[in-house]
Design a protein around this motif. Sequence first.
Motif, short mmCIF file in Angstrom:
data_model
loop_
_atom_site.label_atom_id
_atom_site.label_comp_id
_atom_site.label_asym_id
_atom_site.label_seq_id
_atom_site.Cartn_x
_atom_site.Cartn_y
_atom_site.Cartn_z
N GLN A 70 0.84 -1.21 0.00
CA GLN A 70 0.00 0.00 0.00
C GLN A 70 0.87 1.26 0.00
OE1 GLN A 70 -2.33 -0.72 3.52
NE2 GLN A 70 -4.06 -1.58 2.39
N ARG A 71 1.96 1.19 0.72
CA ARG A 71 2.91 2.32 0.74
C ARG A 71 3.50 2.53 -0.66
NH1 ARG A 71 4.52 5.74 4.60
NH2 ARG A 71 6.62 5.02 5.02
N LEU A 72 3.85 1.43 -1.32
CA LEU A 72 4.46 1.53 -2.65
C LEU A 72 3.48 2.05 -3.70
CD1 LEU A 72 6.62 -1.73 -2.95
CD2 LEU A 72 7.45 0.62 -2.73
N VAL A 73 2.20 1.77 -3.53
CA VAL A 73 1.18 2.20 -4.50
C VAL A 73 1.21 3.72 -4.68
CG1 VAL A 73 -1.33 2.43 -4.86
CG2 VAL A 73 -0.36 0.20 -4.29
N THR A 74 1.63 4.46 -3.65
CA THR A 74 1.70 5.93 -3.75
C THR A 74 2.75 6.36 -4.77
OG1 THR A 74 3.43 6.16 -2.05
CG2 THR A 74 1.13 6.15 -1.30
N MET A 75 3.74 5.48 -5.05
CA MET A 75 4.85 5.75 -5.97
C MET A 75 5.63 7.02 -5.57
SD MET A 75 5.60 3.55 -8.32
CE MET A 75 5.07 1.90 -7.83
N LYS A 76 5.61 7.34 -4.28
CA LYS A 76 6.43 8.45 -3.78
C LYS A 76 7.89 7.97 -3.78
CE LYS A 76 6.87 11.56 0.16
NZ LYS A 76 6.53 11.78 1.57
N THR A 77 8.76 8.76 -4.39
CA THR A 77 10.14 8.32 -4.63
C THR A 77 10.84 7.84 -3.37
OG1 THR A 77 10.28 9.86 -6.48
CG2 THR A 77 12.36 8.98 -5.65
N SER A 78 10.76 8.60 -2.28
CA SER A 78 11.47 8.22 -1.04
C SER A 78 10.96 6.90 -0.49
CB SER A 78 11.34 9.32 0.02
OG SER A 78 9.99 9.52 0.36
N LEU A 79 9.66 6.65 -0.60
CA LEU A 79 9.09 5.38 -0.12
C LEU A 79 9.51 4.22 -1.01
CD1 LEU A 79 5.39 6.22 0.85
CD2 LEU A 79 7.44 6.25 2.26
N SER A 130 -3.33 -3.46 -6.62
CA SER A 130 -3.43 -2.44 -7.65
C SER A 130 -3.85 -2.97 -9.01
CB SER A 130 -2.08 -1.72 -7.81
OG SER A 130 -1.12 -2.62 -8.35
N GLY A 131 -3.78 -4.29 -9.20
CA GLY A 131 -4.09 -4.88 -10.50
C GLY A 131 -2.98 -4.70 -11.50
N PHE A 158 6.70 -3.92 -11.35
CA PHE A 158 7.63 -3.67 -12.46
C PHE A 158 7.02 -2.69 -13.47
CE2 PHE A 158 10.17 -4.76 -16.22
CZ PHE A 158 11.44 -4.95 -15.67
N SER A 159 5.76 -2.93 -13.85
CA SER A 159 5.07 -2.04 -14.81
C SER A 159 4.73 -0.69 -14.20
CB SER A 159 3.77 -2.68 -15.30
OG SER A 159 4.05 -3.82 -16.08
N ALA A 160 4.32 -0.69 -12.92
CA ALA A 160 3.97 0.56 -12.25
C ALA A 160 5.18 1.49 -12.18
CB ALA A 160 3.45 0.28 -10.84
N GLN A 183 13.94 -1.10 -11.62
CA GLN A 183 13.45 -2.36 -12.20
C GLN A 183 14.44 -3.50 -11.97
OE1 GLN A 183 12.30 -1.13 -16.27
NE2 GLN A 183 10.16 -1.36 -15.62
N ALA A 184 15.74 -3.16 -11.91
CA ALA A 184 16.73 -4.20 -11.62
C ALA A 184 16.56 -4.73 -10.20
CB ALA A 184 18.14 -3.65 -11.82
N VAL A 185 16.24 -3.84 -9.26
CA VAL A 185 16.00 -4.27 -7.87
C VAL A 185 14.69 -5.06 -7.79
CG1 VAL A 185 15.56 -3.47 -5.51
CG2 VAL A 185 17.34 -2.37 -6.87
N CYS A 186 13.67 -4.59 -8.51
CA CYS A 186 12.38 -5.29 -8.57
C CYS A 186 12.54 -6.67 -9.21
CB CYS A 186 11.39 -4.43 -9.36
SG CYS A 186 9.74 -5.13 -9.47
N ARG A 187 13.40 -6.74 -10.21
CA ARG A 187 13.83 -7.95 -10.90
C ARG A 187 12.98 -8.36 -12.10
NH1 ARG A 187 18.24 -7.43 -9.86
NH2 ARG A 187 19.80 -8.93 -9.23
N SER A 188 11.67 -8.52 -11.95
CA SER A 188 10.91 -9.02 -13.11
C SER A 188 9.43 -8.66 -13.03
CB SER A 188 11.07 -10.54 -13.23
OG SER A 188 10.53 -11.17 -12.09
N GLU A 189 8.79 -8.87 -14.16
CA GLU A 189 7.34 -8.66 -14.29
C GLU A 189 6.62 -9.78 -13.54
OE1 GLU A 189 4.70 -6.57 -14.94
OE2 GLU A 189 5.72 -6.02 -16.80
#
Length: 314
Positions: free
Chosen positions: A253-262, A286-287, A291-293, A307-313
């Motif tokens: 839920q915190r990541l959904v905000t896409m606030k850079t520091s979070l 979020s549906g 990776f896409s977000a 995306q490298a830290v996230c790793r994959s879709e």
Amino acid sequence: MDPDSSSSDMWWGTLGTVRPFSNFHPERDVQEIQAALERKDAVTLVRILTNRSNAQRQVIAQSFEEQTKQDLSAALKKALSGDLEDLLLQLMMLPDQLEAHRLKDAMAGLGTDEETLLEILCTRSGRRLQEVSAVYKRLYKKDLEKELKAETSGDFAKLVVALLNKGVSTGGVQRDVQALAASLSGKKAEAGPWINILTSRDSGHLKKVLMELELETGQMVDQTVEKRFSGDFRLGLRVLVQCIQNPEVYLAQRLVTMKTSLVHGIMVSHSEEDLLAIRAAFLRLSGSSLFSALQNHFKGQHLQALQAVCRSED
């Protein structure tokens, strides 16, 4: 609360996305990094630093300093700027150093970022938080508990300090349920039992307590908290309850905000622990895959690094 997670010795097979690089040659990495720093070649810096575990990055930093007599983080600061610089500097920090840095940032300047304080205090074990406290004192020459007390007040301050010093003591599920239910019976709900019980039992026990309390009161715990408490203390209890029930969903839920520091703080600090579980929760919430977000909100080498830290879709 949650089991200890020592990021320095995490290995693939956990729920982390970043794993040790199998063909690791620190001397070769240092040579490439040196050349990349001279050229301000962000592509190479991102490729290497996002594809090594934290322990491997520490070896690179040590080797870099031995070879060049320079601090790698200081060299990265000179060569980079903006969000990419911030992200790569966080990747270079030891896990406890990063959490101390995030706590310091949350208390800096006017106003306090209560949610970031709560995120770290609610999702980390007591033992881990004691290690973070020690690092905080070493880095900033200040006592973390005193700093937290200075930034908060009332029942919220008591909750925050109890979270920092959380231990695990035993208590019967029914006894804890009755104590919480009794705290709600008066005109004004009592904060004490909520602080004492929710910061001093293991997560398995607390999940049972909260489920039984819902049966006892006939409503969801978050609804009870919303109705019976107020202000920062209500926020604190709400986050704590979420983190007991499902920490991955709270972090998603915190990541959904896409606030850079979070995004930086959560993705880096959980990259070798449970980012796969957070990714799965993000998709359900979020549906969209994380990776896409990221692609919709960030760009350039900063995006490539995230995306490298996230790793994959997903």
